[in-house]
Motif scaffolding. Sequence first.
Motif, PDB file in Angstrom:
ATOM      1  N   ALA A 210       0.743  -1.079   0.069  1.00  0.00           N
ATOM      2  CA  ALA A 210      -0.033  -0.102   0.070  1.00  0.00           C
ATOM      3  C   ALA A 210       0.838   1.354   0.077  1.00  0.00           C
ATOM      4  O   ALA A 210       0.549   2.179  -0.612  1.00  0.00           O
ATOM      5  N   GLU A 211       2.075   1.101   0.885  1.00  0.00           N
ATOM      6  CA  GLU A 211       2.712   2.321   0.930  1.00  0.00           C
ATOM      7  C   GLU A 211       3.571   2.503  -0.213  1.00  0.00           C
ATOM      8  O   GLU A 211       3.711   3.715  -0.889  1.00  0.00           O
ATOM      9  N   THR A 212       3.804   1.528  -1.311  1.00  0.00           N
ATOM     10  CA  THR A 212       4.380   1.859  -2.669  1.00  0.00           C
ATOM     11  C   THR A 212       3.409   2.535  -3.382  1.00  0.00           C
ATOM     12  O   THR A 212       3.948   3.441  -4.181  1.00  0.00           O
ATOM     13  N   MET A 213       1.978   2.363  -3.479  1.00  0.00           N
ATOM     14  CA  MET A 213       1.249   2.963  -4.213  1.00  0.00           C
ATOM     15  C   MET A 213       1.130   4.424  -3.811  1.00  0.00           C
ATOM     16  O   MET A 213       1.049   5.531  -4.645  1.00  0.00           O
ATOM     17  N   VAL A 214       1.061   4.855  -2.407  1.00  0.00           N
ATOM     18  CA  VAL A 214       0.956   6.084  -1.858  1.00  0.00           C
ATOM     19  C   VAL A 214       2.209   6.792  -2.276  1.00  0.00           C
ATOM     20  O   VAL A 214       2.248   8.024  -2.650  1.00  0.00           O
ATOM     21  N   ASP A 215       3.089   6.142  -2.484  1.00  0.00           N
ATOM     22  CA  ASP A 215       4.603   6.821  -2.941  1.00  0.00           C
ATOM     23  C   ASP A 215       4.434   7.491  -4.393  1.00  0.00           C
ATOM     24  O   ASP A 215       5.038   8.506  -4.693  1.00  0.00           O
ATOM     25  N   ILE A 216       3.778   6.875  -5.220  1.00  0.00           N
ATOM     26  CA  ILE A 216       3.672   7.200  -6.625  1.00  0.00           C
ATOM     27  C   ILE A 216       2.371   8.359  -6.775  1.00  0.00           C
ATOM     28  O   ILE A 216       2.421   8.765  -7.668  1.00  0.00           O
ATOM     29  N   LEU A 217       1.646   8.747  -5.832  1.00  0.00           N
ATOM     30  CA  LEU A 217       0.301   9.544  -6.027  1.00  0.00           C
ATOM     31  C   LEU A 217       0.982  10.880  -6.225  1.00  0.00           C
ATOM     32  O   LEU A 217       0.226  11.594  -6.843  1.00  0.00           O
ATOM     33  N   PRO A 218       1.980  11.518  -5.527  1.00  0.00           N
ATOM     34  CA  PRO A 218       2.185  12.997  -5.776  1.00  0.00           C
ATOM     35  C   PRO A 218       2.317  13.169  -7.020  1.00  0.00           C
ATOM     36  O   PRO A 218       1.906  14.273  -7.868  1.00  0.00           O
ATOM     37  N   ALA A 219       3.360  12.409  -7.867  1.00  0.00           N
ATOM     38  CA  ALA A 219       3.413  12.650  -9.470  1.00  0.00           C
ATOM     39  C   ALA A 219       2.058  12.391 -10.135  1.00  0.00           C
ATOM     40  O   ALA A 219       1.589  13.203 -10.989  1.00  0.00           O
ATOM     41  N   SER A 220       1.245  11.454  -9.545  1.00  0.00           N
ATOM     42  CA  SER A 220      -0.095  11.114 -10.259  1.00  0.00           C
ATOM     43  C   SER A 220      -0.912  12.519 -10.054  1.00  0.00           C
ATOM     44  O   SER A 220      -1.543  13.042 -11.056  1.00  0.00           O
ATOM     45  N   LEU A 221      -0.788  12.937  -8.830  1.00  0.00           N
ATOM     46  CA  LEU A 221      -1.771  14.068  -8.546  1.00  0.00           C
ATOM     47  C   LEU A 221      -1.360  15.194  -9.490  1.00  0.00           C
ATOM     48  O   LEU A 221      -2.181  16.078  -9.990  1.00  0.00           O
ATOM     49  N   ALA A 222      -0.079  15.402  -9.601  1.00  0.00           N
ATOM     50  CA  ALA A 222       0.534  16.852 -10.363  1.00  0.00           C
ATOM     51  C   ALA A 222      -0.012  16.606 -11.688  1.00  0.00           C
ATOM     52  O   ALA A 222      -0.423  17.745 -12.516  1.00  0.00           O
ATOM     53  N   GLY A 223      -0.035  15.313 -12.544  1.00  0.00           N
ATOM     54  CA  GLY A 223      -0.676  15.330 -13.857  1.00  0.00           C
ATOM     55  C   GLY A 223      -2.216  15.377 -13.958  1.00  0.00           C
ATOM     56  O   GLY A 223      -2.551  16.119 -14.815  1.00  0.00           O
ATOM     57  N   LEU A 224      -2.846  14.982 -12.778  1.00  0.00           N
ATOM     58  CA  LEU A 224      -4.282  15.179 -12.872  1.00  0.00           C
ATOM     59  C   LEU A 224      -4.352  16.846 -12.758  1.00  0.00           C
ATOM     60  O   LEU A 224      -5.267  17.158 -13.636  1.00  0.00           O
ATOM     61  N   ALA A 225      -3.863  17.310 -11.939  1.00  0.00           N
ATOM     62  CA  ALA A 225      -4.082  19.027 -11.695  1.00  0.00           C
ATOM     63  C   ALA A 225      -3.605  19.683 -12.946  1.00  0.00           C
ATOM     64  O   ALA A 225      -4.337  20.480 -13.403  1.00  0.00           O
ATOM     65  N   ARG A 226      -2.632  19.174 -13.751  1.00  0.00           N
ATOM     66  CA  ARG A 226      -2.307  19.850 -15.069  1.00  0.00           C
ATOM     67  C   ARG A 226      -3.421  19.504 -15.876  1.00  0.00           C
ATOM     68  O   ARG A 226      -3.766  20.854 -16.746  1.00  0.00           O
ATOM     69  N   ASP A 227      -3.983  18.578 -16.195  1.00  0.00           N
ATOM     70  CA  ASP A 227      -5.034  18.043 -17.087  1.00  0.00           C
ATOM     71  C   ASP A 227      -6.239  18.873 -16.877  1.00  0.00           C
ATOM     72  O   ASP A 227      -6.793  19.450 -17.583  1.00  0.00           O
ATOM     73  N   VAL A 228      -6.468  18.948 -15.579  1.00  0.00           N
ATOM     74  CA  VAL A 228      -7.788  19.751 -15.222  1.00  0.00           C
ATOM     75  C   VAL A 228      -7.698  21.143 -15.441  1.00  0.00           C
ATOM     76  O   VAL A 228      -8.741  21.595 -16.101  1.00  0.00           O
ATOM     77  N   ASP A 229      -6.634  21.911 -15.247  1.00  0.00           N
ATOM     78  CA  ASP A 229      -6.549  23.235 -15.650  1.00  0.00           C
ATOM     79  C   ASP A 229      -6.369  23.437 -16.907  1.00  0.00           C
ATOM     80  O   ASP A 229      -6.979  24.492 -17.272  1.00  0.00           O
ATOM     81  N   ALA A 230      -5.717  22.417 -17.721  1.00  0.00           N
ATOM     82  CA  ALA A 230      -5.753  22.696 -19.299  1.00  0.00           C
ATOM     83  C   ALA A 230      -6.880  22.399 -19.941  1.00  0.00           C
ATOM     84  O   ALA A 230      -7.186  22.763 -20.906  1.00  0.00           O
ATOM     85  N   GLY A 231      -7.973  21.473 -19.161  1.00  0.00           N
ATOM     86  CA  GLY A 231      -9.261  21.011 -19.684  1.00  0.00           C
ATOM     87  C   GLY A 231      -8.900  19.990 -20.980  1.00  0.00           C
ATOM     88  O   GLY A 231      -9.974  19.947 -21.588  1.00  0.00           O
ATOM     89  N   THR A 232      -8.017  19.361 -20.709  1.00  0.00           N
ATOM     90  CA  THR A 232      -7.459  18.376 -21.707  1.00  0.00           C
ATOM     91  C   THR A 232      -7.068  17.106 -20.998  1.00  0.00           C
ATOM     92  O   THR A 232      -6.692  17.140 -19.992  1.00  0.00           O
ATOM     93  N   TYR A 233      -7.592  15.926 -21.501  1.00  0.00           N
ATOM     94  CA  TYR A 233      -7.496  14.661 -20.564  1.00  0.00           C
ATOM     95  C   TYR A 233      -6.885  13.665 -21.869  1.00  0.00           C
ATOM     96  O   TYR A 233      -7.427  12.471 -22.080  1.00  0.00           O
ATOM     97  N   PRO A 234      -5.584  13.744 -22.070  1.00  0.00           N
ATOM     98  CA  PRO A 234      -4.953  12.731 -22.769  1.00  0.00           C
ATOM     99  C   PRO A 234      -4.947  11.431 -22.246  1.00  0.00           C
ATOM    100  O   PRO A 234      -4.679  11.319 -21.169  1.00  0.00           O
ATOM    101  N   GLY A 235      -4.914  10.455 -23.081  1.00  0.00           N
ATOM    102  CA  GLY A 235      -4.624   8.872 -22.675  1.00  0.00           C
ATOM    103  C   GLY A 235      -3.441   8.439 -23.286  1.00  0.00           C
ATOM    104  O   GLY A 235      -3.265   7.147 -23.552  1.00  0.00           O
ATOM    105  N   THR A 236      -2.366   9.161 -23.280  1.00  0.00           N
ATOM    106  CA  THR A 236      -1.080   8.757 -23.700  1.00  0.00           C
ATOM    107  C   THR A 236      -0.417   8.084 -22.582  1.00  0.00           C
ATOM    108  O   THR A 236       0.208   6.929 -23.020  1.00  0.00           O
TER     109      THR A 236
END
Length: 295
Positions: A210-236
């Motif tokens: 579980a802690e391994t998954m939590v460790d990757i969350l900061p980068a994931s959240l940063a990507g989500l925030a960028r997409d939301v602010d840009a209004g684009t949701y790439p599936g790359t």
Amino acid sequence: MHMSKSTPTVAVLGQGPMGAALAHALLKAKVSTVVWNRTRQRAEAQAAAGARIAPTAEAAVRDADLVLGVLRDGNVTRAVLEPIPEDAFRTSTIVNFATSTPHAARKEAGWAAERRMSWLSGAIMVPTPLVGQPDSLFLYSGERAPFDIHADVLKVLGGDARHVGTDHGLASLLDTGMLELFFAGMTGFLHATAMVTAQGLKATDFLPFAETMVDILPASLAGLARDVDAGTYPGTEDNLAMELAALGHIVDTSDDIGLDGRFPRVMRDLAAAAVDSGHGGHGWSRIIEQLRKPA
């Protein structure tokens, strides 16, 4: 507006667990502290540590440069402050720490403005044992000047004292958002733990994974925030059609074991709705559009 003395006096209204923790932090820092509680007995422990007990809420307000309201909610706060004459507030700033919605916080600040109070809306982002620590986060919103005047004392309560904007609803809004993330994370851990413990593992066996998954969350959240602010949701890097399959496995595993599957179903159904709407090639950030729609 009143400027604090070099040695300000702080009043704490309410001596429940959080009010007591705030008073303790002030006393530990040698800040002159007045406490008040409807039930005097709850304030006596702080008196033994050096606080003065005010006989009434009005006396506490009149004696203080800074007043911390740590009462149950906005209704109780107004009930306590309403009978106090307006002139009692002329030399003090009130920080309202009662939990609230953003809408209610703005309404309470409007009520305070009508009575010409200096008012800050606050949110305490740590549990009682962490009050007074240098990295403990406290949020404040409202007029900037009172925050700046009392910043040194506010940092005694939590060293990470942040003024987040002049809108009185912002502290509560950020509090609400952070708590949602916190409780969703804990609930996700507990549901996953129920799955693994039902099949022979211990919670402590699962914890490092579980802690391994939590460790990757900061980068994931940063990507989500960028997409939301840009209004684009790439599936790359990911796409909802692929993730829907994984979410289905969680629901099926939960059902096979006989667990309450409502939590994973929420995530699966959000993804399914997006895929059904033709967005299977988009990334997980596209889910925000599903959340913005009425259910």
